[in-house]
Design a protein around this motif. Structure first.
Motif, mmCIF file in Angstrom:
data_model
loop_
_atom_site.group_PDB
_atom_site.id
_atom_site.type_symbol
_atom_site.label_atom_id
_atom_site.label_comp_id
_atom_site.label_asym_id
_atom_site.label_seq_id
_atom_site.Cartn_x
_atom_site.Cartn_y
_atom_site.Cartn_z
ATOM 1 N N THR A 140 0.799 -1.236 0.000
ATOM 2 C CA THR A 140 0.000 0.000 0.000
ATOM 3 C C THR A 140 0.828 1.282 0.000
ATOM 4 O OG1 THR A 140 -0.134 -0.142 2.413
ATOM 5 C CG2 THR A 140 -1.948 -1.107 1.159
ATOM 6 N N ASN A 141 2.136 1.178 0.196
ATOM 7 C CA ASN A 141 2.955 2.395 0.145
ATOM 8 C C ASN A 141 4.246 2.140 -0.625
ATOM 9 O OD1 ASN A 141 5.241 1.729 2.064
ATOM 10 N ND2 ASN A 141 3.511 1.469 3.452
ATOM 11 N N GLN A 142 4.901 3.216 -1.019
ATOM 12 C CA GLN A 142 6.052 3.127 -1.900
ATOM 13 C C GLN A 142 7.250 2.457 -1.240
ATOM 14 O OE1 GLN A 142 5.919 3.636 -5.091
ATOM 15 N NE2 GLN A 142 8.057 2.957 -5.255
ATOM 16 N N LEU A 143 7.428 2.650 0.061
ATOM 17 C CA LEU A 143 8.564 2.016 0.741
ATOM 18 C C LEU A 143 8.429 0.497 0.707
ATOM 19 C CD1 LEU A 143 11.159 2.237 2.372
ATOM 20 C CD2 LEU A 143 9.767 2.400 4.444
ATOM 21 N N GLU A 144 7.220 -0.004 0.982
ATOM 22 C CA GLU A 144 6.989 -1.448 0.919
ATOM 23 C C GLU A 144 7.310 -1.984 -0.471
ATOM 24 O OE1 GLU A 144 2.950 -2.068 2.069
ATOM 25 O OE2 GLU A 144 3.311 -1.635 4.191
ATOM 26 N N LYS A 145 6.835 -1.290 -1.493
ATOM 27 C CA LYS A 145 7.092 -1.718 -2.877
ATOM 28 C C LYS A 145 8.582 -1.706 -3.184
ATOM 29 C CE LYS A 145 2.645 -0.337 -4.898
ATOM 30 N NZ LYS A 145 2.269 -1.672 -5.404
ATOM 31 N N ALA A 146 9.292 -0.694 -2.685
ATOM 32 C CA ALA A 146 10.735 -0.582 -2.930
ATOM 33 C C ALA A 146 11.490 -1.730 -2.259
ATOM 34 C CB ALA A 146 11.249 0.761 -2.420
ATOM 35 N N ILE A 147 11.111 -2.077 -1.038
ATOM 36 C CA ILE A 147 11.759 -3.182 -0.325
ATOM 37 C C ILE A 147 11.556 -4.492 -1.074
ATOM 38 C CG2 ILE A 147 11.645 -4.583 1.785
ATOM 39 C CD1 ILE A 147 10.986 -1.960 3.294
ATOM 40 N N ILE A 148 10.326 -4.718 -1.536
ATOM 41 C CA ILE A 148 10.020 -5.951 -2.274
ATOM 42 C C ILE A 148 10.778 -5.970 -3.603
ATOM 43 C CG2 ILE A 148 8.172 -7.248 -3.411
ATOM 44 C CD1 ILE A 148 6.311 -6.041 -1.166
ATOM 45 N N GLN A 149 10.899 -4.823 -4.253
ATOM 46 C CA GLN A 149 11.645 -4.736 -5.508
ATOM 47 C C GLN A 149 13.126 -5.062 -5.288
ATOM 48 O OE1 GLN A 149 10.705 -1.286 -7.873
ATOM 49 N NE2 GLN A 149 12.626 -1.391 -9.021
ATOM 50 N N ASN A 151 14.253 -7.019 -2.903
ATOM 51 C CA ASN A 151 14.301 -8.465 -2.670
ATOM 52 C C ASN A 151 14.217 -9.245 -3.981
ATOM 53 O OD1 ASN A 151 14.402 -7.904 0.051
ATOM 54 N ND2 ASN A 151 12.249 -8.359 0.434
ATOM 55 N N THR A 152 13.396 -8.741 -4.891
ATOM 56 C CA THR A 152 13.273 -9.375 -6.208
ATOM 57 C C THR A 152 14.588 -9.288 -6.972
ATOM 58 O OG1 THR A 152 10.925 -8.761 -6.270
ATOM 59 C CG2 THR A 152 11.944 -9.373 -8.363
ATOM 60 N N GLY A 153 15.245 -8.118 -6.899
ATOM 61 C CA GLY A 153 16.544 -7.953 -7.545
ATOM 62 C C GLY A 153 17.569 -8.932 -7.008
ATOM 63 N N LEU A 154 17.483 -9.229 -5.704
ATOM 64 C CA LEU A 154 18.408 -10.188 -5.089
ATOM 65 C C LEU A 154 18.182 -11.597 -5.639
ATOM 66 C CD1 LEU A 154 20.647 -10.443 -2.977
ATOM 67 C CD2 LEU A 154 18.885 -10.797 -1.246
ATOM 68 N N THR A 168 16.489 -4.030 -12.174
ATOM 69 C CA THR A 168 15.533 -3.996 -11.058
ATOM 70 C C THR A 168 16.021 -3.084 -9.938
ATOM 71 O OG1 THR A 168 14.879 -6.267 -11.573
ATOM 72 C CG2 THR A 168 14.255 -5.423 -9.413
ATOM 73 N N LEU A 169 17.324 -3.114 -9.657
ATOM 74 C CA LEU A 169 17.880 -2.401 -8.498
ATOM 75 C C LEU A 169 18.228 -0.940 -8.774
ATOM 76 C CD1 LEU A 169 20.250 -5.258 -7.271
ATOM 77 C CD2 LEU A 169 18.184 -4.468 -6.103
ATOM 78 N N ALA A 170 18.792 -0.658 -9.941
ATOM 79 C CA ALA A 170 19.300 0.699 -10.232
ATOM 80 C C ALA A 170 18.243 1.794 -10.084
ATOM 81 C CB ALA A 170 19.929 0.736 -11.620
ATOM 82 N N PRO A 171 16.997 1.596 -10.559
ATOM 83 C CA PRO A 171 15.985 2.663 -10.414
ATOM 84 C C PRO A 171 15.666 3.024 -8.963
ATOM 85 C CG PRO A 171 15.266 1.034 -12.024
ATOM 86 C CD PRO A 171 16.460 0.467 -11.332
ATOM 87 N N ARG A 187 20.928 -1.309 1.713
ATOM 88 C CA ARG A 187 20.707 -2.662 1.159
ATOM 89 C C ARG A 187 20.741 -2.632 -0.362
ATOM 90 N NH1 ARG A 187 15.559 -5.124 2.296
ATOM 91 N NH2 ARG A 187 16.535 -7.055 1.660
ATOM 92 N N VAL A 188 20.071 -1.643 -0.934
ATOM 93 C CA VAL A 188 20.040 -1.528 -2.397
ATOM 94 C C VAL A 188 21.439 -1.247 -2.941
ATOM 95 C CG1 VAL A 188 19.140 -0.186 -4.334
ATOM 96 C CG2 VAL A 188 17.623 -0.788 -2.435
ATOM 97 N N LEU A 189 22.144 -0.307 -2.323
ATOM 98 C CA LEU A 189 23.511 0.028 -2.767
ATOM 99 C C LEU A 189 24.423 -1.187 -2.725
ATOM 100 C CD1 LEU A 189 23.986 3.479 -0.989
ATOM 101 C CD2 LEU A 189 24.203 3.087 -3.463
#
Length: 380
Positions: A140-149, A151-154, A168-171, A187-189
């Motif tokens: 329901t919020n952008q932070l949740e979507k970013a965290i899941i994205q 995890n998907t990149g991993l 997946t990760l760079a954006p 985590r993303v970096l």
């Protein structure tokens, strides 16, 4: 004779309010118990005492209806603990139980995300990707979507789909939600930098070091384990001293974070460096720790199974008690209603007899006798 009227509707309303009040008091008492037990569980969880945390979360669950948000929260917490100690089957079983009864939506993305993590740890990567997608669709919020994205990149990284992982990760580096959350940004970096390193891209060093600096400033020991491991690997063929230094830092961070799995990884990596004596020492420690972890997790799984069984019995007892109390209240209410109806019928019957002219009340004996006696006296 003055007739006393009985206010039947008012009494019924009073009775209904009384019964509702009793149920509300019971519900409030149960909620207070839930809050108290949940707080205890959270305190033990912060201290990494997962057996006690698991116990109190299960106790808390028994005081809440099985479709409420609080009930879902306790199940999410117990599943998280199960996943952490490696009880992936138990984790999936707990989430399945939650999804079968939970009628809300708040915790659904978290359940699916945790299922994805569990499958990821079991190397069921395709299954993991499916659940990450479900979690993302419901977030329901952008932070949740970013965290899941992230995890998907991993997952793409571990499937060696490096280009897809970078796409997946760079954006996410320009995501506003992540810029306000340094833990997740680090985590993303780190994931992006490690993927770039595997593709031998120049940007790898900058992103890996940025992630390390962020985590160090946040005193994020869990995150520092991964950063140190990745930097150790990065320097493996460039600078042996730095590679060994970062491997030792990863080991130290794993000790601070009380993370046995990460400690194993650090020990395994340390066997690659140093002389034969050091490697032998680290390998022996690795074997001992691995055996200890397996033993501890088997014990924990058995404990959790017993706690869950006992909690289920306790829940059944609570339900039985609630049902008995509801039945008793209903029975009392029925008796009162029947009594009121009988009293009302008695009132109606009494009024009919009083107003019937064919039924005349008999004179009271003392008054009639005195009247007749006076009359006799006058006649003489």
């Amino acid at each position: 004779m003055k007739q006393h009227t009985f206010h039947f509707p008012f009494f019924i309303l009073f009775l209904m309010l009384f019964l509702i009040s009793c149920n509300e008091k019971t519900s409030h008492s149960s909620y207070l118990k839930y809050e108290d037990l949940s707080k205890k569980a959270e305190e033990f969880e912060k201290k990494y005492r997962f057996d006690s945390a698991y116990f109190y979360y299960n106790q808390a669950k028994s005081h809440i209806e099985n479709h409420h948000e609080q009930w879902a929260y306790t199940l999410l917490k117990t599943a998280t603990i199960q996943n952490y100690i490696g009880d992936h089957y138990g984790c999936e079983e707990t989430i399945t139980e939650a999804l079968a009864h939970y009628q809300g939506s708040t915790y659904l993305p978290y359940f699916y995300n945790l299922l994805a993590i569990s499958y990821h740890k079991q190397n069921s990567l395709e299954e993991s990707l499916n659940y990450y997608k479900k979690a993302s669709d419901l977030a329901t919020n952008q932070l949740e979507k970013a965290i899941i994205q992230n995890n998907t990149g991993l997952i793409y990284l571990e499937e060696k789909q490096y280009q897809k992982a970078i796409q997946t990760l760079a954006p996410l580096l320009t995501d506003d939600a992540l810029s306000k959350n340094p833990y997740e940004l680090a985590r993303v970096l780190d994931n992006l930098g490690y993927t770039q390193f595997l593709l031998q891209k120049q940007e790898a060093s900058e992103n890996l070091h940025l992630a390390w600096k962020l985590r160090d400033s946040l005193n994020d020991n869990i995150g520092l384990i991964a950063s140190n491991m990745h930097l150790s690997e990065y320097y493996q063929h460039k600078n042996d001293l730095l590679a060994k230094e970062y491997a030792q830092k990863a080991y130290q961070s794993s000790q601070k974070a009380n993370s046995p799995d990460d400690k194993l990884e650090a020990l395994k990596w340390l066997t690659e460096f140093g002389d034969s004596n050091d490697s032998k020492h680290f390998y022996q420690e690795y074997i001992a720790l691995n055996d200890s972890i397996i033993k501890a997790r088997n014990i924990a799984k058995n404990q959790f199974a017993k706690i869950k069984y006992d909690s289920k019995k306790a829940t059944q007892e609570v339900i039985k008690y609630k049902n008995q109390k509801s039945l008793l209240l209903a029975l009392i209410g029925l008796i009162v209603v029947i009594a009121i109806l009988l009293y009302k019928l008695y009132q109606i019957k009494t009024n009919e007899n009083f107003n019937n002219p064919l039924i005349s009340p008999k004179p009271e004996f003392p008054n009639a006798f005195m009247t007749n006696w006076r009359m006799m006296c006058l006649m003489q």
